[in-house]
Design a protein around this motif. Structure first.
Motif, PDB file in Angstrom:
ATOM      1  N   ASN A  15       7.585  10.974   4.509  1.00 11.22           N
ATOM      2  CA  ASN A  15       6.128  11.074   4.516  1.00 11.22           C
ATOM      3  C   ASN A  15       5.400  10.319   5.626  1.00 11.22           C
ATOM      4  OD1 ASN A  15       5.665  12.526   1.794  1.00 11.22           O
ATOM      5  ND2 ASN A  15       7.010  10.810   1.238  1.00 11.22           N
ATOM      6  N   GLU A  16       6.079   9.424   6.316  1.00 14.84           N
ATOM      7  CA  GLU A  16       5.412   8.595   7.317  1.00 14.84           C
ATOM      8  C   GLU A  16       6.151   8.692   8.653  1.00 14.84           C
ATOM      9  OE1 GLU A  16       2.621   7.015   6.743  1.00 14.84           O
ATOM     10  OE2 GLU A  16       2.519   7.254   4.559  1.00 14.84           O
ATOM     11  N   ASP A  24       2.622   1.693  -3.512  1.00 13.17           N
ATOM     12  CA  ASP A  24       1.724   2.319  -4.492  1.00 13.17           C
ATOM     13  C   ASP A  24       1.536   3.799  -4.199  1.00 13.17           C
ATOM     14  OD1 ASP A  24       1.445  -0.126  -5.713  1.00 13.17           O
ATOM     15  OD2 ASP A  24      -0.497  -0.577  -4.799  1.00 13.17           O
ATOM     16  N   LYS A  25       1.433   4.124  -2.929  1.00 14.16           N
ATOM     17  CA  LYS A  25       1.204   5.511  -2.511  1.00 14.16           C
ATOM     18  C   LYS A  25       2.341   6.418  -2.971  1.00 14.16           C
ATOM     19  CE  LYS A  25       0.133   8.150   1.716  1.00 14.16           C
ATOM     20  NZ  LYS A  25      -0.063   8.036   3.200  1.00 14.16           N
ATOM     21  N   TYR A  26       3.569   5.888  -2.936  1.00 13.38           N
ATOM     22  CA  TYR A  26       4.726   6.711  -3.290  1.00 13.38           C
ATOM     23  C   TYR A  26       5.379   6.270  -4.604  1.00 13.38           C
ATOM     24  CZ  TYR A  26       3.875   8.108   1.473  1.00 13.38           C
ATOM     25  OH  TYR A  26       3.255   8.554   2.620  1.00 13.38           O
ATOM     26  N   ASP A  81       0.831  -1.207   0.000  1.00 11.29           N
ATOM     27  CA  ASP A  81       0.000   0.000   0.000  1.00 11.29           C
ATOM     28  C   ASP A  81       0.864   1.255   0.000  1.00 11.29           C
ATOM     29  OD1 ASP A  81       0.894  -0.639   2.610  1.00 11.29           O
ATOM     30  OD2 ASP A  81      -0.790   0.428   3.547  1.00 11.29           O
ATOM     31  N   LEU A  82       1.994   1.208   0.726  1.00  8.17           N
ATOM     32  CA  LEU A  82       2.888   2.362   0.763  1.00  8.17           C
ATOM     33  C   LEU A  82       3.698   2.483  -0.529  1.00  8.17           C
ATOM     34  CD1 LEU A  82       4.146   2.080   4.463  1.00  8.17           C
ATOM     35  CD2 LEU A  82       2.392   3.616   3.552  1.00  8.17           C
TER      36      LEU A  82
END
Length: 550
Positions: free
Chosen positions: A234-235, A211-213, A208-209
């Motif tokens: 970012n996290e 894809d997010k970045y 999920d991360l």
């Protein structure tokens, strides 16, 4: 062998039963003791005493005959203490209650399990041999003090005769080359795993991360760096890679070190116990052993580790972190895990079920470096030299290794609760496997090819990865080299202290001056007698090369 033991035990029980009936012959079940005259009571007592004496003699005679017949005497019930490495699974006691139920029936013994956590085992392992504690069985390996304790008489010698008598199933199934590899100065002190193992490493990442970045892959050091940079930026609630326990303090170092040396012309590889920090070019027939810190590529690796630390890829408290990086990843505290493929297989199905939203993805972390085709000594079990019941301990290990029901329990937990069978050689993990993870209970020393089960519906693409790993896997030149350190025990103790402090700090990138701190490490190693150790290691390596010449 089991039938003979049971028959002997039955005969002994029958003898005892007959004697007891004889002893009660003067007092039938419907008689009242108060109705018996004193003279009769005295006579009955004398008769009972005489028969008890006969019973004892008969029991001793039966046990003696048993021993003379070469059948192990299991008349005394014993509890064996077994040490394993890692953290105790939540359902460990429940699993071993079932194991003990069967062991009690088979060999009249049960096992009490004690654990040394990954954060303490390096310090605690050597200490329990001198603690005066009464214990019997322990996990060991070529990387986990096998040679060190074998040369100190810490382990009970396992002879071929003992194997045939007390571990007949193992005697019949052990790979001959495994028996040979286990020899230290011609004597065997370990039952090596009966399993042909390849050690390959993988990254586990949050899909999920990714894809997010817009991260497409995490299959190299450079790609892992790009992914972790995105996490840092970012996290803020996540640690990119939460390494630090004794188990994985050097995982990242190892990946960088292995890659750098495999791509070099010299093909430098480790030799001897990893705590000794020794290495040698596999192309050097003169076997010039050096400390890693003296190898040309060492400083470059430490500089990159410093860079990763400065980027914030792991915690500033990594040195004292006692949780390994896969546990942190599983708990949702970190975004990346680095582990061997076996660990990934045991965690993937569980994490996918618990957190499908993470979309966990697994990538090959070998980056072109051939996986290691392990020696059989990569995992094994040994018996304490001061065990009060070494023969019974050997019998217990025989069942842990070879009995299908017991081996399944030890390796996978309770069928129907932690797993369920799928065909002859696969299994499906059930929700409760989180309390007893597949292959996660330091059961590696009893792995057995003949009865091993793989997880069905596991990591996507794993078969393709396995095919690549098997094709490229190699045994290193000094894979089965065993260093006899009996003449340099004091130096070894001093070097191990340096390994656990200065070396591990560098391995996590905790340095502001790589060149200066490497020089200080070398000074400490020289003062500790490292050159004497490496000279002795080279001497033995040359003999090893002669013996193992192609």
């Amino acid at each position: 062998m089991r039938k003979r033991t049971r028959i002997t035990g039955l005969l002994l029980a029958l003898l005892l039963g007959i004697s007891m009936l004889g002893g009660c012959g003067s007092k039938p079940a419907d008689s009242k003791v108060s109705d018996t005259p004193e003279s009769s009571t005295g006579s009955a007592a004398q008769e009972s005493d005489a028969q008890e004496s006969d019973t004892a003699q008969e029991s001793e005679s039966a046990a003696g005959s048993q021993a003379e017949a070469g059948v192990p005497d299991t008349s005394e019930e014993v509890t064996l203490v077994m040490y394993l490495i890692g953290d105790r699974p939540a359902d460990n006691d429940e699993v071993f209650a079932k194991i003990n139920e069967k062991l009690k029936a088979e060999i009249n013994a049960t096992i009490e399990v004690k654990f040394m956590s990954w954060g303490e085992y390096e310090q605690k392992y050597p200490l329990i041999f001198a603690s005066g504690e009464d214990w019997d069985i322990i996990y060991t390996a070529d990387w986990c003090f096998y040679n060190a304790q074998a040369t100190k008489q810490g382990f009970w010698e396992i002879t071929q005769e003992a194997l045939d008598t007390y571990a007949p199933m193992t005697a019949q199934t052990m790979y001959p080359e495994a028996w040979e590899q286990a020899k230290v100065n011609g004597q065997v002190y370990m039952l090596p795993m009966n399993y042909k193992e390849i050690t390959s490493y993988v990254y586990m990442a949050r899909g999920d991360l990714m894809d997010k970045y817009e991260i497409k892959s995490v299959a190299s050091l450079d790609e892992a760096q790009a992914y972790m940079d995105a996490i840092v930026a970012n996290e803020p609630t996540l640690i990119p890679l939460d390494v630090g326990s004794d188990y994985d303090k050097l995982f990242v170092f190892d990946r960088m070190w292995e890659k750098a040396n495999w791509e070099s012309e010299e093909k430098v590889a480790g030799i001897g116990n990893w705590q000794l920090m020794g290495s040698v070019s596999e192309l050097d027939d003169n076997a010039e052993v050096k400390g890693n810190y003296d190898q040309a590529l060492f400083q470059g690796v430490i500089e990159r580790l410093k860079d990763w630390r400065d980027r914030g890829f792991w915690s500033k408290n990594a040195v004292v972190n006692t949780q390994n990086n896969t546990e942190s990843f599983q708990a949702g505290k970190s975004a990346l895990a680095l582990c061997n493929a076996n660990t990934a297989k045991s965690l993937y199905a569980q994490m996918s079920a618990e957190h499908p939203e993470w979309d966990v993805r697994v990538f090959d972390a070998q980056e072109g470096v051939p996986p290691v085709l392990n020696s059989y000594l990569a995992n094994g079990m040994s018996i304490f030299s001061k065990s009060k019941h070494p023969e019974r301990a050997l019998m217990a290990l025989d069942f842990l290794r070879n009995d299908v029901e017991i081996n399944n329990l030890f390796c996978y937990g309770i069928e129907g609760k932690h797993w369920e069978a799928s065909g002859d050689n696969a299994l499906v993990s059930l929700p409760d496997s989180s309390n007893y993870a597949y292959d996660g209970n330091c059961n590696w020393g009893v792995r057995n090819d003949a009865i091993w089960r793989v997880v069905e519906g596991g990591i996507p693409g794993l078969e393709e990865l396995n095919a690549v790993w098997k094709e490229n896997a190699r045994s290193r030149r000094y894979q089965t080299f065993v260093f006899d350190d009996s003449e340099v025990k004091n130096e070894i103790a001093a070097i191990t202290e340096i390994f656990n402090s200065d070396y591990k700090l560098l391995g996590l990138g905790f340095t502001d001056d790589p060149a200066g701190d490497i020089a200080k490490l070398k000074e400490k190693m020289t003062a500790a007698g490292a050159e004497t150790v490496y000279a002795k290691m080279r001497e033995q390596a040359l003999e090893f090369l002669k013996t193992n010449a192609d």
